[in-house]
Scaffold this motif. Structure first.
Motif, PDB file in Angstrom:
ATOM      1  N   GLU A 114      44.358  17.536  50.149  1.00 39.25           N
ATOM      2  CA  GLU A 114      44.790  18.053  48.867  1.00 39.25           C
ATOM      3  C   GLU A 114      44.001  18.452  48.021  1.00 39.25           C
ATOM      4  N   THR A 115      42.822  17.812  47.959  1.00 37.59           N
ATOM      5  CA  THR A 115      41.736  18.047  46.823  1.00 37.59           C
ATOM      6  C   THR A 115      41.096  19.627  47.087  1.00 37.59           C
ATOM      7  N   THR A 116      40.909  19.551  48.381  1.00 35.41           N
ATOM      8  CA  THR A 116      40.445  20.844  48.863  1.00 35.41           C
ATOM      9  C   THR A 116      41.247  21.986  48.608  1.00 35.41           C
ATOM     10  N   LEU A 117      42.491  21.868  48.612  1.00 33.66           N
ATOM     11  CA  LEU A 117      43.577  22.807  48.684  1.00 33.66           C
ATOM     12  C   LEU A 117      43.723  23.066  47.060  1.00 33.66           C
ATOM     13  N   ARG A 118      43.731  22.290  46.329  1.00 33.59           N
ATOM     14  CA  ARG A 118      43.565  22.249  44.779  1.00 33.59           C
ATOM     15  C   ARG A 118      42.512  23.138  44.270  1.00 33.59           C
ATOM     16  N   ALA A 119      41.261  22.728  44.771  1.00 31.09           N
ATOM     17  CA  ALA A 119      40.016  23.317  44.380  1.00 31.09           C
ATOM     18  C   ALA A 119      39.926  24.733  44.954  1.00 31.09           C
ATOM     19  N   HIS A 120      40.472  25.076  46.212  1.00 34.64           N
ATOM     20  CA  HIS A 120      40.565  26.514  46.497  1.00 34.64           C
ATOM     21  C   HIS A 120      41.448  27.164  45.698  1.00 34.64           C
ATOM     22  N   LYS A 121      42.544  26.537  45.316  1.00 33.66           N
ATOM     23  CA  LYS A 121      43.518  27.678  44.431  1.00 33.66           C
ATOM     24  C   LYS A 121      42.775  27.893  43.139  1.00 33.66           C
ATOM     25  N   ASP A 122      42.163  26.764  42.471  1.00 29.62           N
ATOM     26  CA  ASP A 122      41.366  26.924  41.268  1.00 29.62           C
ATOM     27  C   ASP A 122      40.444  27.962  41.214  1.00 29.62           C
ATOM     28  N   SER A 123      39.622  27.982  42.368  1.00 31.86           N
ATOM     29  CA  SER A 123      38.663  29.127  42.588  1.00 31.86           C
ATOM     30  C   SER A 123      39.310  30.281  42.877  1.00 31.86           C
ATOM     31  N   GLN A 124      40.305  30.498  43.582  1.00 27.80           N
ATOM     32  CA  GLN A 124      41.029  31.898  43.766  1.00 27.80           C
ATOM     33  C   GLN A 124      41.445  32.206  42.256  1.00 27.80           C
ATOM     34  N   ASP A 125      42.178  31.239  41.476  1.00 30.99           N
ATOM     35  CA  ASP A 125      42.690  31.813  40.322  1.00 30.99           C
ATOM     36  C   ASP A 125      41.614  32.514  39.312  1.00 30.99           C
ATOM     37  N   GLU A 126      40.384  31.641  39.405  1.00 31.89           N
ATOM     38  CA  GLU A 126      39.334  31.958  38.538  1.00 31.89           C
ATOM     39  C   GLU A 126      38.653  33.522  38.732  1.00 31.89           C
ATOM     40  N   MET A 127      38.739  33.785  40.117  1.00 32.49           N
ATOM     41  CA  MET A 127      38.217  35.086  40.693  1.00 32.49           C
ATOM     42  C   MET A 127      39.519  36.170  40.466  1.00 32.49           C
ATOM     43  N   LYS A 128      40.478  35.955  39.959  1.00 31.97           N
ATOM     44  CA  LYS A 128      41.562  36.871  39.883  1.00 31.97           C
ATOM     45  C   LYS A 128      41.130  37.733  38.607  1.00 31.97           C
ATOM     46  N   SER A 129      41.424  38.952  38.355  1.00 32.30           N
ATOM     47  CA  SER A 129      41.131  40.090  37.427  1.00 32.30           C
ATOM     48  C   SER A 129      41.940  40.955  37.773  1.00 32.30           C
ATOM     49  N   ASP A 130      42.574  41.674  36.715  1.00 30.77           N
ATOM     50  CA  ASP A 130      43.156  42.966  36.716  1.00 30.77           C
ATOM     51  C   ASP A 130      42.410  44.211  36.966  1.00 30.77           C
ATOM     52  N   TRP A 131      41.189  44.051  36.556  1.00 34.22           N
ATOM     53  CA  TRP A 131      40.012  45.079  36.768  1.00 34.22           C
ATOM     54  C   TRP A 131      39.677  45.155  38.221  1.00 34.22           C
ATOM     55  N   ARG A 132      39.535  43.807  38.842  1.00 33.35           N
ATOM     56  CA  ARG A 132      39.304  43.574  40.300  1.00 33.35           C
ATOM     57  C   ARG A 132      40.543  44.428  41.183  1.00 33.35           C
ATOM     58  N   ASP A 133      41.780  43.978  40.799  1.00 30.67           N
ATOM     59  CA  ASP A 133      42.899  44.675  41.691  1.00 30.67           C
ATOM     60  C   ASP A 133      42.960  45.954  41.348  1.00 30.67           C
ATOM     61  N   THR A 134      42.657  46.770  40.192  1.00 28.10           N
ATOM     62  CA  THR A 134      42.741  48.062  39.913  1.00 28.10           C
ATOM     63  C   THR A 134      41.601  48.701  40.772  1.00 28.10           C
ATOM     64  N   ALA A 135      40.498  47.933  40.652  1.00 28.95           N
ATOM     65  CA  ALA A 135      39.688  48.759  41.606  1.00 28.95           C
ATOM     66  C   ALA A 135      39.777  48.897  43.269  1.00 28.95           C
ATOM     67  N   ILE A 136      40.346  47.633  43.539  1.00 31.65           N
ATOM     68  CA  ILE A 136      40.537  47.607  45.088  1.00 31.65           C
ATOM     69  C   ILE A 136      41.616  48.650  45.262  1.00 31.65           C
ATOM     70  N   ALA A 137      42.576  48.862  44.531  1.00 25.31           N
ATOM     71  CA  ALA A 137      43.895  49.755  44.882  1.00 25.31           C
ATOM     72  C   ALA A 137      43.255  51.177  44.720  1.00 25.31           C
ATOM     73  N   ALA A 138      42.424  51.570  43.704  1.00 26.71           N
ATOM     74  CA  ALA A 138      41.843  52.658  43.778  1.00 26.71           C
ATOM     75  C   ALA A 138      40.886  53.165  45.064  1.00 26.71           C
ATOM     76  N   PHE A 139      40.237  52.017  45.352  1.00 24.50           N
ATOM     77  CA  PHE A 139      39.376  52.126  46.588  1.00 24.50           C
ATOM     78  C   PHE A 139      40.113  52.434  47.732  1.00 24.50           C
TER      79      PHE A 139
END
Length: 127
Positions: free
Chosen positions: A95-120
């Motif tokens: 459970e601790t690992t799952l929460r930390a993984h989610k937090d890490s994923q949330d920190e890495m989310k970015s509209d700019w990153r999503d836009t760049a990936i979509a364009a690529f």
């Protein structure tokens, strides 16, 4: 000085897989350790595999893989899930690992990153 962290990871992976070089688990471990010390989470995951599969040191393997999972590496989370299902990871650790993984994923989310990936991807499919 560690040098290029990414280069150490690539060398470790090459020695682990035998890709272009003869398989050598000692060299794979050496380069993955250097990359992991520099913060490369995939190298940390490989260290876990080396410890668990090749050295049968399951406690150290679990620690390495948990660190990588908590840093957001999906393959490591999959491994931790399997270890939990097999009874090698406690419910609390999972459970601790799952929460930390989610937090890490949330920190890495970015509209700019999503836009760049979509364009690529759009550009890549139009070639």
């Amino acid at each position: 000085e560690l040098g290029s962290i990414h280069a150490h990871y690539l060398l470790g992976q090459a020695y682990y897989d035998g890709d272009g070089v003869e398989k050598d688990m000692k060299k794979a471990e050496h380069y993955c350790e250097r990359a992991a010390m520099g913060g490369n989470v995939i190298a940390r995951h490989y260290l876990g595999l080396l410890e668990g599969i090749h050295k049968s040191n399951h406690n150290r393997a679990k620690k390495h893989i948990m660190i990588a999972a908590r840093a957001g590496f999906d393959d490591s989370l999959t491994n931790i899930r399997g270890m939990f299902m097999d009874g090698h990871v406690t419910k609390e650790e999972y459970e601790t690992t799952l929460r930390a993984h989610k937090d890490s994923q949330d920190e890495m989310k970015s509209d700019w990153r999503d836009t760049a990936i979509a364009a690529f991807l759009k550009r890549r499919t139009s070639l």
